[in-house]
Scaffold this active site. Structure first.
Site, PDB file in Angstrom:
ATOM      1  CE1 TYR A  40       0.191   0.768   3.991  1.00  0.00           C
ATOM      2  CE2 TYR A  40       0.621   1.787   6.111  1.00  0.00           C
ATOM      3  CZ  TYR A  40       0.776   0.738   5.235  1.00  0.00           C
ATOM      4  OH  TYR A  40       1.519  -0.358   5.624  1.00  0.00           O
ATOM      5  CG  HIS A  98       5.310  -0.301   1.077  1.00  0.00           C
ATOM      6  ND1 HIS A  98       4.257   0.575   1.215  1.00  0.00           N
ATOM      7  CD2 HIS A  98       4.939  -1.409   1.756  1.00  0.00           C
ATOM      8  CE1 HIS A  98       3.314   0.006   1.942  1.00  0.00           C
ATOM      9  NE2 HIS A  98       3.697  -1.194   2.275  1.00  0.00           N
TER      10      HIS A  98
END
Ligand SMILES: NC(=O)c1ccc[n+]([C@@H]2O[C@H](COP(=O)([O-])OP(=O)(O)OC[C@H]3O[C@@H](n4cnc5c(N)ncnc54)[C@H](OP(=O)(O)O)[C@@H]3O)[C@@H](O)[C@H]2O)c1
Length: 267
Positions: A40, A98
């Site tokens: 991110y 992830h």
């Protein structure tokens, strides 16, 4: 095990001042669970916002996620140490893989064993996975045991109810976290959800979140708007009835929003 707070703050797409502002509002409003990820590009700002908030560390639950390029044994732990430095934390509450390694180039057992080592070293209190299919979960259970997997964070919302995966996870006692719980805003326009919302004097976002919470999932909606952050929190007090739940169950259309080209073969 430290339970995962049922309601968290998502931070995907929020960068620089936007993530700082969203977290400042969220923490002021009482959110205590923050979801970020290496990819991110906002871990440093998340760390800045946490430090500025004055909220005690032991009241917070912070999750990050290891990016696919850091799954190799020689990269995973250094990347997590880097995340900790950016977040200004000594320990994560939860660290997730992830995505499964693209094309399964690295075996699940390899990176989960390394992640378990991170837990043993105290870099993270709990470990878990994200975007894992049933097949990947089976491998994870074989590698480290279901009791080590604090959650599987996956896309679940009224249009993608993911029932096969949910049933499998339940059978094995694996908790689920619903990401994109508002279908990135699409639930706001759905007529059935709007009707249920108005019957409860609630918002469509609250209905979608209450439906997920009712199933025992954690939810991590994101918002740049303080008013939305405040009202989303009220979903914790909204109780849907059996007819509402049945009407939402009928909205499943298998519509998946997060489907990059390296995604696994979904169930
Ligand atoms: N593990 C993974 O691979 C993965 C993938 C995707 C997402 N995630 C996590 O899940 C979190 C949530 O997903 P997301 O942020 O993509 O989507 P989301 O939470 O489903 O939707 C966010 C969108 O809904 C709007 N919204 C929020 N509350 C609202 C309200 N009360 N009324 C009207 N609009 C509202 C927001 O706009 P405003 O800003 O205008 O409120 C924003 O556009 C992410 O931030 C991330 O932390 C994880």
């Amino acid at each position: 095990m430290h339970p995962i707070p049922a309601l968290g703050l998502g931070t995907f797409r929020l960068k620089e001042q936007q993530v700082i502002d969203s977290l400042r509002s969220g923490l002021e409003l009482g959110y205590r669970h923050i979801d970020t990820a290496q990819i991110y590009g906002n871990e440093a700002q998340v760390g800045q916002a946490i430090a500025a908030s004055g909220v005690a560390r032991d009241e917070l639950f912070v999750t990050t996620k290891i990016w696919t390029e850091n799954l190799a044994a020689d990269r995973l732990l250094p990347s997590l140490e880097d995340s900790l430095a950016k977040l200004r934390l000594a320990q994560l509450d939860l660290t997730l893989i992830h995505w499964p390694s693209p094309q399964d180039a690295i075996a699940v057992s390899d990176y989960l064993t390394t992640l378990l080592e991170a837990k043993r070293q105290g870099l993270t209190r709990q470990i878990g996975v994200s975007n894992f299919t049933i097949g990947h979960l089976r491998q994870a259970i074989d590698a480290v045991g279901a009791e080590q997997i604090a959650t599987n964070q996956v896309e679940i919302h009224p249009f993608l109810q993911n029932r096969k995966l949910v049933d499998f996870a339940r059978r094995h006692g694996i908790h689920l976290t619903a990401y994109m719980p508002l279908a990135y805003g699409k639930v706001m326009d759905e007529p059935v959800i709007r009707r249920i919302a108005s019957a409860h004097r609630a918002t469509p976002a609250q209905v979608a979140l209450a439906w997920l919470l009712h199933q025992g999932f954690a939810v991590i909606p994101s918002s740049t708007q303080r008013a939305n952050l405040a009202s989303n929190r009220q979903a914790l007090g909204l109780r849907l009835n059996a007819a509402d739940l049945a009407a939402i169950a009928a909205l499943d259309s298998g519509e998946r929003l997060a489907n990059p080209d390296f995604a696994p073969h979904w169930d």
